[in-house]
Design a protein around this motif. Structure first.
Motif, PDB file in Angstrom:
ATOM      1  N   ILE A  16       0.840  -1.200   0.000  1.00 20.33           N
ATOM      2  CA  ILE A  16       0.000   0.000   0.000  1.00 20.33           C
ATOM      3  C   ILE A  16       0.875   1.250   0.000  1.00 20.33           C
ATOM      4  CG2 ILE A  16      -1.653   1.345   1.360  1.00 20.33           C
ATOM      5  CD1 ILE A  16      -2.729  -1.368   2.410  1.00 20.33           C
ATOM      6  N   ALA A  17       1.915   1.234   0.813  1.00 17.99           N
ATOM      7  CA  ALA A  17       2.816   2.388   0.896  1.00 17.99           C
ATOM      8  C   ALA A  17       3.494   2.647  -0.441  1.00 17.99           C
ATOM      9  CB  ALA A  17       3.856   2.161   1.985  1.00 17.99           C
ATOM     10  N   SER A  18       3.872   1.599  -1.130  1.00 16.70           N
ATOM     11  CA  SER A  18       4.525   1.744  -2.425  1.00 16.70           C
ATOM     12  C   SER A  18       3.571   2.349  -3.456  1.00 16.70           C
ATOM     13  CB  SER A  18       5.029   0.379  -2.900  1.00 16.70           C
ATOM     14  OG  SER A  18       5.639   0.478  -4.147  1.00 16.70           O
ATOM     15  N   LEU A  19       2.343   1.849  -3.487  1.00 15.62           N
ATOM     16  CA  LEU A  19       1.356   2.354  -4.441  1.00 15.62           C
ATOM     17  C   LEU A  19       0.963   3.795  -4.128  1.00 15.62           C
ATOM     18  CD1 LEU A  19      -0.548   1.903  -6.822  1.00 15.62           C
ATOM     19  CD2 LEU A  19      -2.167   0.860  -5.231  1.00 15.62           C
ATOM     20  N   LEU A  20       0.603   4.062  -2.882  1.00 18.60           N
ATOM     21  CA  LEU A  20       0.175   5.412  -2.514  1.00 18.60           C
ATOM     22  C   LEU A  20       1.347   6.380  -2.513  1.00 18.60           C
ATOM     23  CD1 LEU A  20      -2.314   7.048  -1.734  1.00 18.60           C
ATOM     24  CD2 LEU A  20      -1.769   6.584   0.657  1.00 18.60           C
ATOM     25  N   GLY A  21       2.522   5.910  -2.099  1.00 17.72           N
ATOM     26  CA  GLY A  21       3.710   6.767  -2.112  1.00 17.72           C
ATOM     27  C   GLY A  21       4.084   7.190  -3.520  1.00 17.72           C
ATOM     28  N   GLY A  22       3.965   6.276  -4.475  1.00 18.86           N
ATOM     29  CA  GLY A  22       4.225   6.622  -5.869  1.00 18.86           C
ATOM     30  C   GLY A  22       3.272   7.694  -6.367  1.00 18.86           C
ATOM     31  N   PHE A  23       2.043   7.630  -5.902  1.00 20.93           N
ATOM     32  CA  PHE A  23       1.058   8.650  -6.267  1.00 20.93           C
ATOM     33  C   PHE A  23       1.395   9.987  -5.612  1.00 20.93           C
ATOM     34  CE2 PHE A  23      -2.792  10.967  -5.059  1.00 20.93           C
ATOM     35  CZ  PHE A  23      -3.328  11.225  -6.310  1.00 20.93           C
ATOM     36  N   GLY A  44       3.783  -2.399  -6.021  1.00 25.02           N
ATOM     37  CA  GLY A  44       3.000  -2.253  -4.798  1.00 25.02           C
ATOM     38  C   GLY A  44       1.610  -2.851  -4.939  1.00 25.02           C
ATOM     39  N   ALA A  45       0.968  -2.602  -6.081  1.00 25.11           N
ATOM     40  CA  ALA A  45      -0.366  -3.157  -6.309  1.00 25.11           C
ATOM     41  C   ALA A  45      -0.312  -4.681  -6.389  1.00 25.11           C
ATOM     42  CB  ALA A  45      -0.960  -2.571  -7.585  1.00 25.11           C
ATOM     43  N   LEU A  78      -8.939  -3.168  -6.235  1.00 17.57           N
ATOM     44  CA  LEU A  78      -7.537  -3.434  -6.539  1.00 17.57           C
ATOM     45  C   LEU A  78      -7.354  -3.920  -7.971  1.00 17.57           C
ATOM     46  CD1 LEU A  78      -4.630  -3.486  -5.635  1.00 17.57           C
ATOM     47  CD2 LEU A  78      -5.026  -5.764  -4.674  1.00 17.57           C
ATOM     48  N   VAL A  79      -8.292  -4.719  -8.469  1.00 12.26           N
ATOM     49  CA  VAL A  79      -8.205  -5.188  -9.861  1.00 12.26           C
ATOM     50  C   VAL A  79      -8.320  -4.011 -10.824  1.00 12.26           C
ATOM     51  CG1 VAL A  79      -9.428  -6.528 -11.618  1.00 12.26           C
ATOM     52  CG2 VAL A  79      -8.923  -7.554  -9.409  1.00 12.26           C
ATOM     53  N   VAL A  80      -9.169  -3.054 -10.521  1.00 12.15           N
ATOM     54  CA  VAL A  80      -9.284  -1.856 -11.356  1.00 12.15           C
ATOM     55  C   VAL A  80      -7.972  -1.067 -11.315  1.00 12.15           C
ATOM     56  CG1 VAL A  80     -10.468   0.374 -11.596  1.00 12.15           C
ATOM     57  CG2 VAL A  80     -11.794  -1.691 -11.154  1.00 12.15           C
ATOM     58  N   ILE A  81      -7.418  -0.885 -10.117  1.00 16.42           N
ATOM     59  CA  ILE A  81      -6.145  -0.177  -9.976  1.00 16.42           C
ATOM     60  C   ILE A  81      -5.064  -0.884 -10.773  1.00 16.42           C
ATOM     61  CG2 ILE A  81      -4.290   0.422  -8.354  1.00 16.42           C
ATOM     62  CD1 ILE A  81      -6.518   0.790  -6.218  1.00 16.42           C
ATOM     63  N   LEU A  82      -4.968  -2.199 -10.599  1.00 16.92           N
ATOM     64  CA  LEU A  82      -3.955  -2.971 -11.314  1.00 16.92           C
ATOM     65  C   LEU A  82      -4.123  -2.862 -12.825  1.00 16.92           C
ATOM     66  CD1 LEU A  82      -3.400  -6.284  -9.357  1.00 16.92           C
ATOM     67  CD2 LEU A  82      -1.642  -4.826 -10.330  1.00 16.92           C
ATOM     68  N   GLY A  83      -5.356  -2.927 -13.276  1.00 14.19           N
ATOM     69  CA  GLY A  83      -5.614  -2.813 -14.707  1.00 14.19           C
ATOM     70  C   GLY A  83      -5.148  -1.478 -15.266  1.00 14.19           C
ATOM     71  N   ILE A  84      -5.484  -0.412 -14.587  1.00 13.22           N
ATOM     72  CA  ILE A  84      -5.086   0.923 -15.051  1.00 13.22           C
ATOM     73  C   ILE A  84      -3.564   1.063 -15.050  1.00 13.22           C
ATOM     74  CG2 ILE A  84      -5.140   3.392 -14.517  1.00 13.22           C
ATOM     75  CD1 ILE A  84      -7.976   2.918 -13.348  1.00 13.22           C
ATOM     76  N   VAL A  85      -2.942   0.703 -13.934  1.00  9.28           N
ATOM     77  CA  VAL A  85      -1.494   0.869 -13.819  1.00  9.28           C
ATOM     78  C   VAL A  85      -0.761  -0.027 -14.815  1.00  9.28           C
ATOM     79  CG1 VAL A  85       0.498   0.606 -12.272  1.00  9.28           C
ATOM     80  CG2 VAL A  85      -1.608   1.621 -11.419  1.00  9.28           C
ATOM     81  N   VAL A 102      -6.522   6.489  -9.663  1.00  7.62           N
ATOM     82  CA  VAL A 102      -5.708   5.479  -8.973  1.00  7.62           C
ATOM     83  C   VAL A 102      -5.445   5.912  -7.533  1.00  7.62           C
ATOM     84  CG1 VAL A 102      -3.426   4.398  -8.905  1.00  7.62           C
ATOM     85  CG2 VAL A 102      -4.684   4.503 -11.052  1.00  7.62           C
ATOM     86  N   GLY A 103      -5.108   7.172  -7.327  1.00 11.36           N
ATOM     87  CA  GLY A 103      -4.898   7.669  -5.970  1.00 11.36           C
ATOM     88  C   GLY A 103      -6.163   7.606  -5.136  1.00 11.36           C
ATOM     89  N   GLY A 104      -7.274   7.987  -5.726  1.00  9.74           N
ATOM     90  CA  GLY A 104      -8.552   7.947  -5.009  1.00  9.74           C
ATOM     91  C   GLY A 104      -8.999   6.539  -4.677  1.00  9.74           C
ATOM     92  N   LEU A 105      -8.841   5.617  -5.626  1.00  8.66           N
ATOM     93  CA  LEU A 105      -9.216   4.229  -5.375  1.00  8.66           C
ATOM     94  C   LEU A 105      -8.312   3.588  -4.320  1.00  8.66           C
ATOM     95  CD1 LEU A 105      -9.990   3.041  -9.012  1.00  8.66           C
ATOM     96  CD2 LEU A 105     -11.630   3.297  -7.138  1.00  8.66           C
ATOM     97  N   THR A 106      -7.039   3.929  -4.357  1.00  8.44           N
ATOM     98  CA  THR A 106      -6.122   3.410  -3.345  1.00  8.44           C
ATOM     99  C   THR A 106      -6.516   3.915  -1.962  1.00  8.44           C
ATOM    100  OG1 THR A 106      -4.330   3.325  -4.954  1.00  8.44           O
ATOM    101  CG2 THR A 106      -3.702   3.283  -2.633  1.00  8.44           C
TER     102      THR A 106
END
Length: 117
Positions: A16-23, A44-45, A78-85, A102-106
Motif C-alpha cells: 500500500i505504501a509503495s502504491l500510494l507513495g508513488g502517487f 506495490g499493487a 484493486l483489480v481496477v487499480i492494477l488494470g489501469i497501472v 488510482v490515488g482515489g481508489l487506493t
C-alpha cells in the motif's frame, strides 16, 4: 499462525505504501500534466494482491471470521487499480483524471480496510 499473519499484514502495508507513495510523490507532476505510473506503483499493487489473497487464506485456515463482502469489494477496487497501472505503465504521461482515480481508489481501499468492521 499469528506471527505469519502479521508478517503478511506488514507486507500488505508495504505494498500500500509503495502504491500510494508513488502517487503522492508526483503531486507536482499531476498539476503539470507530466505524471506517470512508476514501477514501484505496479509492484506495490501486485504485492497488495498477493499478500491480500494470502491473508484471506491464512485467516480462514486459522478459523477467523472473514468478511467476504468487504474482501470482494477491496479485490474489485484493486483489480481496477492494477488494470489501469498495468495498461498505462509504459506511457510517458498519464491523464490527470486517470492518475487521480488510482490515488482515489487506493485511498478508498485503505479506508474500507480500516473503517469497515
Amino acid at each position: 499462525m499469528d506471527v505469519l499473519i502479521n508478517v503478511f499484514v506488514a507486507l500488505h502495508v508495504i505494498g500500500i505504501a509503495s502504491l500510494l507513495g508513488g502517487f503522492l510523490t508526483q503531486m507536482k507532476a499531476i498539476g503539470a500534466g507530466t505524471a506517470r505510473f512508476t514501477p514501484a506503483m505496479l509492484h506495490g499493487a501486485l504485492t497488495m494482491l498477493v499478500t491480500g489473497i494470502a491473508l484471506v487464506g491464512l485467516n480462514q485456515a486459522d478459523d477467523q471470521a472473514v468478511n467476504n463482502l468487504k474482501i470482494g469489494i477491496k479485490l474489485a477496487i484493486l483489480v481496477v487499480i492494477l488494470g489501469i497501472v498495468y495498461v498505462k505503465r509504459d506511457e510517458e504521461t498519464v491523464d490527470k483524471g486517470l492518475f487521480g482515480a488510482v490515488g482515489g481508489l487506493t485511498t478508498a481501499n485503505i479506508f474500507i480496510a480500516t473503517l469497515w468492521v
